[in-house]
Design an enzyme around this catalytic site. Structure first.
Site, PDB file in Angstrom:
ATOM      1  N   ASP A  42       0.871  -1.159   0.000  1.00  0.00           N
ATOM      2  CA  ASP A  42       0.000   0.000   0.000  1.00  0.00           C
ATOM      3  C   ASP A  42       0.924   1.229   0.000  1.00  0.00           C
ATOM      4  O   ASP A  42       2.084   1.116   0.397  1.00  0.00           O
ATOM      5  CB  ASP A  42      -0.878  -0.039   1.264  1.00  0.00           C
ATOM      6  N   ASP A  92       0.022   5.071   0.861  1.00  0.00           N
ATOM      7  CA  ASP A  92      -0.190   6.051   1.917  1.00  0.00           C
ATOM      8  C   ASP A  92      -0.241   5.380   3.295  1.00  0.00           C
ATOM      9  O   ASP A  92      -1.081   4.522   3.536  1.00  0.00           O
ATOM     10  CB  ASP A  92      -1.505   6.801   1.647  1.00  0.00           C
TER      11      ASP A  92
HETATM   12 MG   LIG Z   1      -2.807   3.244   3.424  1.00  0.00          MG
END
Ligand SMILES: [Mg+2]
Length: 257
Positions: free
Chosen positions: A16, A18
């Site tokens: 992922d 962020d």
């Molecule tokens: Mg995230």
């Protein structure tokens, strides 16, 4: 057999963006970047799977060089597939839903928003992406303090939750799924178009012995939840890029020098 003993082409590390490679809504830190490219990448295939679009990925990960650095990029939950720097495929919500259904949905949302009372409203209430619609009741074109105003208001009024309930009822005949991410908006997309979508591409084209996923929003309702619990991946929950680094160091037996 331990992960560290596998060959580079037998392992895929899926990150992922962020909160996992970067701190929330900021850019990747130079030290972490150096660690990822010089220590991790020689040992495993690396890939990103993010909720936002490719432009946003470029922004957070310091530009277009990521096309050459990552083996795969999966912006928009993998609805856009970039394989070794080249776009390999793209899925599109218009084709999937069809124009009439899409229009019915957008018209309904706009009508609903026009009757919604909020302390303030700004602009850009629906953002249209390849694989999803992002609905923002107050409008995305707002300042940080205006955003905070909405956050406070929402603590008492659950604006987004209430709106999702209405939409679920109205569009019970359409296979849509809703996800509240961030502070002021929610995403709408066809069922199954969460981050596990990226795995479809991988499975169809590659044969990794281990796929590891790293993410921070892994609770139900979070945008990493579906892939986090997917049996095809070995999952790691992180709170910060530091966590990600620590787990990678352990997993791949990277010397900490
Ligand atoms: Mg995230």
């Amino acid at each position: 057999m331990s992960t560290a003993s596998l060959q580079r082409d037998e392992i895929l590390l899926l990150f992922d963006v962020d909160g996992t490679l970067t701190y929330p809504r900021t850019n990747i830190q130079p030290e972490f970047e150096a660690f990822l490219y010089s220590k991790v990448k020689p040992l495993a295939n690396i890939a990103t799977v993010g909720g936002s679009d490719l432009e946003k990925m470029f922004e957070q990960l310091n530009g277009k060089k990521i096309l050459g650095e990552f083996d795969f990029l999966f912006p928009e939950n993998g609805l856009v597939q970039i394989d070794h720097g080249k776009e390999a495929g793209k899925q599109n919500i218009i084709q999937h839903l069809g124009e009439p259904t899409l229009k019915r949905f957008i018209n309904f949302v706009l009508r609903n928003l026009s009757e919604l009372e909020l302390p303030i409203k700004r602009g850009t209430f629906i953002e249209f992406r390849n694989g999803m619609l992002n609905v923002c009741p107050m409008g995305r074109q707002c300042t940080r303090s205006e955003r905070n105003m909405f956050v406070e208001y929402e603590k008492k009024h659950n604006v987004r939750e209430e709106m999702i309930k209405v939409l679920q009822e109205e569009f019970a005949d359409v296979d849509l799924q809703y996800s509240i991410g961030g502070q002021i908006s929610f995403d709408v997309f066809p069922k199954g178009w969460d981050k596990t979508y990226a795995l479809r591409y991988i499975e169809a084209n590659y044969n990794f012995k281990e796929i590891h996923f790293f993410g921070d929003k892994t609770e139900p309702g979070g945008n990493d939840y579906e892939i986090f619990i997917d049996p095809r991946v070995i999952s790691h929950k992180v709170a910060t890029p530091e966590d990600t680094r620590r787990i990678l160091t352990d997993l791949l037996k990277i010397s900490d020098s």
